[in-house]
Design an enzyme around this catalytic site. Structure first.
Site, short mmCIF file in Angstrom:
data_model
loop_
_atom_site.label_atom_id
_atom_site.label_comp_id
_atom_site.label_asym_id
_atom_site.label_seq_id
_atom_site.Cartn_x
_atom_site.Cartn_y
_atom_site.Cartn_z
N GLN A 152 0.82 -1.20 0.00
CA GLN A 152 0.00 0.00 0.00
C GLN A 152 0.86 1.26 0.00
OE1 GLN A 152 -3.34 0.47 2.92
NE2 GLN A 152 -2.00 1.94 3.90
N GLY A 153 0.59 2.18 -0.89
CA GLY A 153 1.37 3.41 -0.95
C GLY A 153 0.51 4.64 -0.68
N TYR A 154 0.33 4.95 0.59
CA TYR A 154 -0.48 6.11 0.96
C TYR A 154 0.41 7.25 1.46
CZ TYR A 154 -5.08 3.78 0.89
OH TYR A 154 -6.23 3.16 0.53
N SER A 155 1.07 6.99 2.61
CA SER A 155 1.79 8.04 3.32
C SER A 155 2.97 8.58 2.52
CB SER A 155 2.34 7.51 4.65
OG SER A 155 1.29 7.09 5.46
N SER B 273 4.28 -1.02 3.62
CA SER B 273 4.57 -2.28 4.29
C SER B 273 5.10 -3.32 3.33
CB SER B 273 3.32 -2.84 4.95
OG SER B 273 2.74 -1.89 5.78
N GLU C 212 -9.57 -0.38 6.97
CA GLU C 212 -8.30 -0.64 7.66
C GLU C 212 -8.44 -0.42 9.16
OE1 GLU C 212 -5.22 2.06 6.54
OE2 GLU C 212 -3.61 0.86 7.43
N GLU D 237 -5.25 10.35 17.98
CA GLU D 237 -5.69 11.74 18.10
C GLU D 237 -6.61 12.12 16.94
OE1 GLU D 237 -2.50 10.70 18.37
OE2 GLU D 237 -2.34 10.90 20.54
#
Lengths: 392, 371, 371, 392
Positions: free
Chosen positions: D134-137, D169, D252, D377
């Site tokens: 997965q390539g999000y951040s 990951s 998720e 948060e």
């Protein structure tokens, strides 16, 4: 004679005096609402022992042991004061007198008052003759203490005061009130407030008790309608009352935090109280035991922190905004401790005036600890900004 | 297993209960009762009975609606929201469940009277300061065909108003449960001045006569009858506490949106936002445990112990957090008697102790989970 | 009692220690050591000895500076800030305190070697997973004039690097403490691969010979010697943990001021402000307990047990909170090995267990406070 | 046949199939990193049993039991799925295959993909042939996931992708990546992102593992330099990738929260693990016992909440933003549970690969739970605004 010898000589003398003068009935360690002697013109002693104890202690300056002798105190230094508390605790002596005059106004006058004011106001406090209350909060102000709306209009030799205070503790039983009054309505919020002393018997002063969730009414609303306050009844400078208020707030925070500190009488009882609730094998309930141990550890450590700050301040290292920390930690702990005591008391604690006395009332009372004198949230914000330097 | 979702019937029941209670039993009703020095409103209880609530767990054969524990929990939850004062838990939940464990003409008649609101019950178990049925010391000595009961009970909720008492006592080889009238000779009731202003009593039994007929269930086997009754009561109490939690939380969130300090709504302060959000999360999780307890009691009662203890433990912890945050976030006003929050705090405290506190139920969970 | 305020001498000691450690032993030193597969830096320890730290608790007669526990705690605190790796606690605090309980030529010589940095020690007490001296099962059987030691120890901190071992074993009528060289026949040391990258070992004793001279103190009376040593070690460990807490907290507050998210410094978010402020309050309270423990050990050692357990319990709890908040507030970067926060978290975890965990010391407090 | 009978018939059939097909070595309930079969072209089976188990399960569709049969699943309904998990747990069977393809991309494709995309991408996932990451951040973005800087320039039939992802990951072991790419730099933050599928073997894709505090490197940095991505490799509409991302984020969160739920395998072990640490009298350490009981209660209740939300969603009552709640509660609990396990393990837990295996590594790993997939948060802020309607 070394300092230590002096102190020990004082201890011996004090011990003898206590032996001779503290009535047996006053040696029960009473900390409850009933056991307190508040003084004032409306005061009725619960026993002759209570009266004797107050009079004898006042004569020696022991109602306000650290105040100068000329203002009704005993002039004890820090070491002697510690000895004083140790010896009082040793025989489980009740405090001969408690009052807002002792806790709050006294320190303010000692710091900001003129010599004349000190001579005039302090000795009657020390003797328990005049009872004071505090007039800070106003309806709707909440944590924003400086939003004072009660006005004092300048009339030359006096201010004409109009407005309303709330959360004035025992105003209905007090003789005088020290109050924050807005004497300059044009100045910025913190700059137009004066710290005035007002006689509750003056025309135009009225009080109305507020019933609390614990069933009692320790607080009042207090109303001022065209009350004349002579100009000499100001502490500090005109429009600089916020300085006095801040000084007292810090003082109050330390005082309130002390209630949860565990090194005071109430704290020392925790182990004993829990032991009562426990079976022969000790406190075996795992949840209760774990909570109790954490509470005890924290109480002892907070007590040591009070001690440390006193030592630091004596050594000239200011504690600064640490009073916000003490107030926060002390009151939160005190709430937890009373939750624990309710838990340990089980159903016996669920009755007003049940087998455990006023345990429920005391528990409910603690809920105000983290609100009065600055909420826990305000304390954390103070620490965040002033100590940690976080933005915002 | 039935789904963990409110059925349409349950939602309708909740809505109609809410409608009734908002007009007949808002928090002000508790306040008025307290100010009048009373702990019971018989007229209100009669109206509830008329609506079928007293018979919610009474079999249809005895005139009840037999809706089951989940429905009883729905009612208890709604009652909790406005701190309704009634003998619902003691009578309609606990006593009805105990009585229906035994099928005979006498229990059938008693259940019928419960359903009509003509009789109220209280459960007398506690002798010490903590709930612990196995620690009961009160004796019921064999005496001819009957028994003689001697001992003291405390924290008997509704014990002052109840017509009849379910009394747990020690017989020769175990515990037995007796169903006796509260005014029988030798029974002395001292009202407890409870902090939540509800009815409760300390009760002394001095050589009280009980016949074999007064025995509910089998001698020495009280738990066969009492366990289901306790579980139904614990689950309904958890539901009531979740209701009071909802009531207190609703007031608090409303206050956060409306109260201004330092020039803005206090609900804009992130620290308060996160605490309120955390509390909501806890409330949601507790709601699942309570729904589950109702389903287990209705569909798999033999295995409901874990679900019930889970519900009571969670409800207890969540209610304490809700009232503590409620008072703190309201500030000074929350501490005044004129405001309702204090009533919630006091009820939450009493509910925490009744029928087993957090620690009691946590130990049940630990035992059932093997540690 | 001495005041709860840092003396001028203590402040100077702290400042000079900080100056030395910032250049000689920043966190990077630990990282480099770890990356090199090592657990000990003998050169660093020699420099510390040269500065007199190894002899901080050694009497002047044996060449030490005899500055006392409070001073040792000051050093430990500073070492904690940058996670300094050294046998300071095992050797300079624990072993030195144990040795000075016995006055003879042998202990005098041993203390002299400690002061010069010429000998290192490790304390071998634990046999199970938790600290509990009274549960020791390892045997020291009488054999002529000497003993034969058999058993297993674990979590012997500095047990891999140490020249000598203090070993607690069970003799005929109690516990006895032995001081033997780590390379004596029958001693097998297996390095533990510790999460904090420091030195520790599991040690097996197979029929190890010990003479009467190897006994430290009186046979069967180990606690006379060991108790003061443990207390000094526990207090210094608490101080070290308060140092690591300060280090982690400093990084965290710095990050709050600098890191931007959603267009502003995250330190502007009130929820984080309040959590950081709460943590600071906890740190301040813990600091008092540690200062107090040092004062009690120096001025009233007979009555120091409560103060020491208080300090270790508080330091343990506060350190866990500090590293947990530290990682969470740093977000993903705090989880990477390239960043230092993880080292703090791992050291805090090991410190939590060593010489008694929170629960152990809480129970000590409870016992001393009567419940 | 009633629904219940159908389900029980399925149970019987499944039980027989498991008996015949699940290798004994795969019946050890293995949950550790080592026990997981991730699949993909780089995969090396740890045993022939692992290979057999994957192949047999995949042939029946049991690697993705709820997916439609035509896409490689077994088409199980909710009741059957529950039975499936119950029967797997009954014999302690390992999961035959785990992957981001199953957890993340699969659900996204099933919801947003075209029929062709489903037929093309899903079966290889189900068979464990292709491993996804997965390539999000992106570096510096942190909680602000939509601040995507990696750009896809429109080149007619393809996008030219340049930029950098972080926290991908196992990118170094994956065959393909699904990534958020900014395809419109002028649009508002959330409106110019597309959800693209990219072959890791393409020229210009590079990965670099990030070493974590637990000593392992489950995450990578992934770099894109002039990577050509054909236009058909988009899921959902162009510039509407945030919709897909949001859908997956919710998914998720539920998944991560499930890790702490106590009704999953890991949770069920807590009692057993604690029993090991306990003496003959059970877990007598009061502090540990109190913490363990609270953890167990919370784990069970959170598990029931997952269950309740599934039931609600089946009943057509959307759970809405409740996924934020589940993510927050589940991950915070999981962290507490692992603190507890470290505590229970004592010094045995302080060694890498010590007597308790990778307990310390697992503990450290959980610290990321409340950061990845939206921090605690952020979750609380979502609840505060969207559920409670607080201003701000």
């Amino acid at each position: 004679m070394s300092g230590n010898q002096t102190v020990e000589a004082f201890r011996a003398e004090l011990r003898g005096w206590l032996e001779d003068n503290c009535p047996q009935e006053m040696r029960d360690g009473g900390m409850s609402e009933d056991a307190i002697c508040w003084g004032g013109t409306q005061w009725t002693f619960s026993s002759s022992a209570q009266k004797d104890w107050l009079e004898r202690a006042a004569a020696k300056g022991y109602t306000v042991p650290t105040w100068p002798v000329e203002y009704g105190g005993a002039g004890l230094n820090r070491e002697e004061e510690k000895v004083f508390h140790e010896e009082m605790a040793r025989i489980n002596a009740r405090s001969p007198l408690q009052s807002f005059g002792i806790w709050m106004l006294g320190p303010a006058l000692l710091h900001f008052g003129t010599h004349e004011q000190k001579l005039h106001y302090l000795p009657p406090i020390a003797r328990g003759e005049i009872r004071w209350c505090q007039g800070y909060s106003e309806p709707g102000a909440g944590s924003d203490l400086a939003s004072v709306q009660t006005k004092g209009a300048d009339q030359g030799d006096h201010w004409l005061v109009n407005g309303q205070k709330i959360w004035t503790s025992y105003a209905d039983k007090a003789d005088w009130i020290f109050a924050l009054i807005r004497t300059d309505t044009d100045a910025p919020k913190h700059k137009g407030i004066s710290f005035l002393l007002i006689d509750m018997n003056d025309a135009g002063v009225e009080t109305r008790p507020i019933k609390m969730i614990s069933g009692i009414s320790p607080f009042c609303e207090t109303f001022f309608s065209d009350v004349k306050v002579p100009k000499h009844q100001i502490v500090g400078e005109e429009n600089r009352g916020w300085d006095v208020a801040k000084y007292l707030l810090t003082h109050e925070r330390e005082m309130i935090s002390g209630g949860g500190a565990g090194l005071s009488g109430g704290g020392r009882e925790l182990g004993a109280i829990l032991a009562e609730s426990a079976g022969e094998d000790g406190l075996t309930d795992a949840t209760l035991r774990a909570d109790a141990m954490r509470c005890e550890i924290d109480a002892l450590a907070i007590g040591l922190t009070l001690e440390r700050y006193k030592d630091q301040s004596e050594a000239g290292q200011g504690a600064g905004d640490a009073s916000a920390m003490l107030k926060y930690m002390g009151t939160e702990l005190n709430k937890q401790r009373h939750e624990l005591l309710m838990n340990a008391g089980g159903s016996d604690a669920l009755e007003w005036d049940g087998p455990l006395g006023n345990r429920a009332g005391d528990w409910l009372r603690t809920k105000a600890n983290s609100i009065e004198g600055g909420t826990s949230e305000v304390m954390l914000s103070i620490v965040s900004r002033r100590v940690l330097g976080l933005p915002g | 297993m039935a789904k963990l979702v409110m059925t349409e019937d349950e939602t309708m029941l909740a809505d109609s209960a809410r409608g009734f209670l908002d007009s007949e039993a808002p928090v002000k009703a508790l306040r008025d009762l307290r100010d009048a020095g009373k702990t019971h409103d018989a007229a209100l209880w009669n109206k509830m009975a008329d609506m079928g609530w007293a018979g919610v767990l009474v079999p249809e054969s005895a005139g009840g609606s037999d809706m089951g524990s989940a429905a009883a929990n729905v009612l208890a939850h709604e009652m909790g929201k406005t701190l309704v004062v009634s003998p619902f838990l003691s009578t309609a939940v606990i006593a009805a469940t105990a009585l229906r464990q035994v099928s005979d003409a006498r229990t059938e008649a008693a259940l019928a009277k419960i359903a009509t609101g003509d009789v109220t019950y209280a459960l007398a178990v506690d002798e010490g300061t903590k709930f612990d049925p196995n620690a009961v010391q009160m004796t019921a000595k064999s005496d001819g065909n009957g028994f003689r009961l001697s001992g003291k009970k405390q924290f008997v909720v509704d014990g002052g108003l109840a017509d009849r008492l379910l009394v747990l006592a020690r017989t020769d080889n175990g515990l037995s449960l007796f169903d006796i009238p509260a005014d029988r000779a030798g029974v002395t009731r001292d009202a407890s001045n409870m902090i939540d202003d509800r009815d409760a009593a300390r009760i002394t039994f001095e050589d009280v006569e009980a016949t074999g007929d007064d025995l509910l269930g089998t001698v020495d086997q009280a738990m066969d009858v009492l366990r289901p009754a306790l579980q139904a009561g614990q689950a309904a109490l958890a539901a009531e506490m979740s209701g009071l939690t909802a009531g207190a939380f609703g007031m608090t969130v409303g206050y956060l949106k409306e109260r201004k300090q330092f020039g803005m709504e206090i609900g804009r302060f992130q620290a308060l936002q996160h605490r309120a959000a955390h509390l909501w999360c806890e409330i949601e999780v507790t709601a699942s445990a309570i729904l589950h307890a109702g389903r287990m009691l209705d569909h798999d009662p033999e295995n409901a112990a874990l679900a019930v203890s889970l519900a009571k433990a969670r409800a207890t912890a969540t209610a304490q957090l809700a009232v503590q945050e409620g008072v703190q976030m309201h500030g000074g006003i929350g501490m005044t008697d004129a405001f309702d929050m204090g009533f919630y705090m006091k009820r939450a405290r009493v509910g925490a102790e009744w029928l087993g506190d957090y620690s009691y139920h946590a130990e049940q969970v630990a035992a059932l989970r093997g540690f």
